[in-house]
Design an enzyme around this catalytic site. Sequence first.
Site, PDB file in Angstrom:
ATOM      1  N   CYS A   1      -2.586   8.826   3.221  1.00  0.00           N
ATOM      2  CA  CYS A   1      -2.543   8.163   2.153  1.00  0.00           C
ATOM      3  C   CYS A   1      -3.845   8.444   1.215  1.00  0.00           C
ATOM      4  CB  CYS A   1      -2.229   6.664   2.337  1.00  0.00           C
ATOM      5  SG  CYS A   1      -3.326   5.839   3.226  1.00  0.00           S
TER       6      CYS A   1
ATOM      7  N   GLU B   1       0.680  -1.118  -0.096  1.00  0.00           N
ATOM      8  CA  GLU B   1      -0.087   0.043  -0.222  1.00  0.00           C
ATOM      9  C   GLU B   1       1.136   1.137   0.054  1.00  0.00           C
ATOM     10  OE1 GLU B   1      -1.511   3.198   1.100  1.00  0.00           O
ATOM     11  OE2 GLU B   1      -1.985   2.577   2.708  1.00  0.00           O
TER      12      GLU B   1
END
Length: 480
Positions: free
Chosen positions: A265, A231
């Site tokens: 994020c 990720e």
Amino acid sequence: MTFESLNPATDEVVGTHPVHSPDEVEAAVARARTAAGWWAELGFAGRAERLTRWKGVLTRRAAELAEVVSAETGKPHADAMLEIILAIDHTAWAARNAPKVLGRKRRPAGLLMANQSATVEYLPLGVVGVIGPWNYPVFTPMGSIAYALAAGNAVVFKPSEYTPGVGQWLAETFASVVPEQPVFQLVTGFGETGAALCRSGVDKIAFTGSPGTGKKIMAACAETLTPVLIEAGGKDALLVDSDADVEAAADAAVWGGISNAGQTCVGIERVYVHADVYDQFVSLVVAKAQAVEVGKQIGPITMPGQVDIIRGHITDALSRGARALVGGNGSGRFVEPTILVDVPEDAAAVQEETFGPTLTVTKVSSMDEAVTKANNTRYGLGGAVFSRTNGAALARRLRSGMVSVNSVISFAGIPSLPFGGTGDSGFGRIHGPEGLREFARPQAITRQRFRAPLTLTSFRRPEKTDTRVTKLITLLHGRR
């Protein structure tokens, strides 16, 4: 050898932690290998009982953990509590749903193999290495840790060097409820420790961080064909349609882009607004951004080097004709909320992950233009759409792993939904059934229930068997 973790707001020393060597990492993985067998043997019910106990500790001592998070990241206590609450909910979901998602299930055997009973189940991988980030040092790694544990794996966790105390707190509280075996262990240090974990023989690595570091992780894991889950950040866009609730969209944009000082994020970094509501939206966003209290509602930039990146993006945009309607300045590690308009689409502030409290706001003539611009990025993590009538349709057109309609980042709070991206945002999923399966291996088993009229798996089968099977397949699948 040791290193210190610092409070980014004051540079005060928060704690001292060991730099674990490759030999120490290998020893931890060896201990985890033994513990993994014991943990797997507990079965779903035994693991759920212990994870539930841990969840209780996390809940009762959440304020204490929030203090550790605040000290190491600088984020406000309330923001730390929010990520802890989400992590608790995800832990509960993983423990409760692991049997249903991973347990043995029957599959249809088909006509040719009608004499077979077919089943599939998901078995633990063994030992999972988790390399966590600093921006959400509880919520993000727990999306791998809790799900890997629920699936029956032991875990070796390497937290960010900026938040080792959070990792230590998590490991120690887990050990307090599972004292029998070192099922969840901690290793601390810098990049070399993470690289050692990749080469240590773990059965999978789950990594959250930058695309550049993610590529290094993959290269290290390739040496041993260790699978990875990556990720790696995003450049998420928010689309505001002409029929949107503009007040709600503006509020969501400011919170989605500026909360946690923009160090999210799946935070909003770009906003594309229909021309019909652009002026109203900008006016609201400016007022809301100006009202954000730096040092109280948002903290400092946790990683020192990120300050230069954020200010570099702002300076580049301004030099190319953009205007800062709010902010553009700041002192030390604190960066003011910054609202940029008239930013060229090829500017760094639009194309690169800023990871700071900045928003670029762009006027578009249609949602077709908004979708095209939103998808013009090498990232593909999350996104958001505000529209009263076309939200779901627009969401499906975005090249991203998750989208919220008429809200921002809501998908992260729903444990049953998978979380992950595409492109430079990485691959693989945490959370939800997909997240549980990431940390398990499927095993298919067939069992012959009776002798088949046409036995295909034998050298003794007569020629007429092949003829009959060919006719059967033609009958079933050969029609025009």
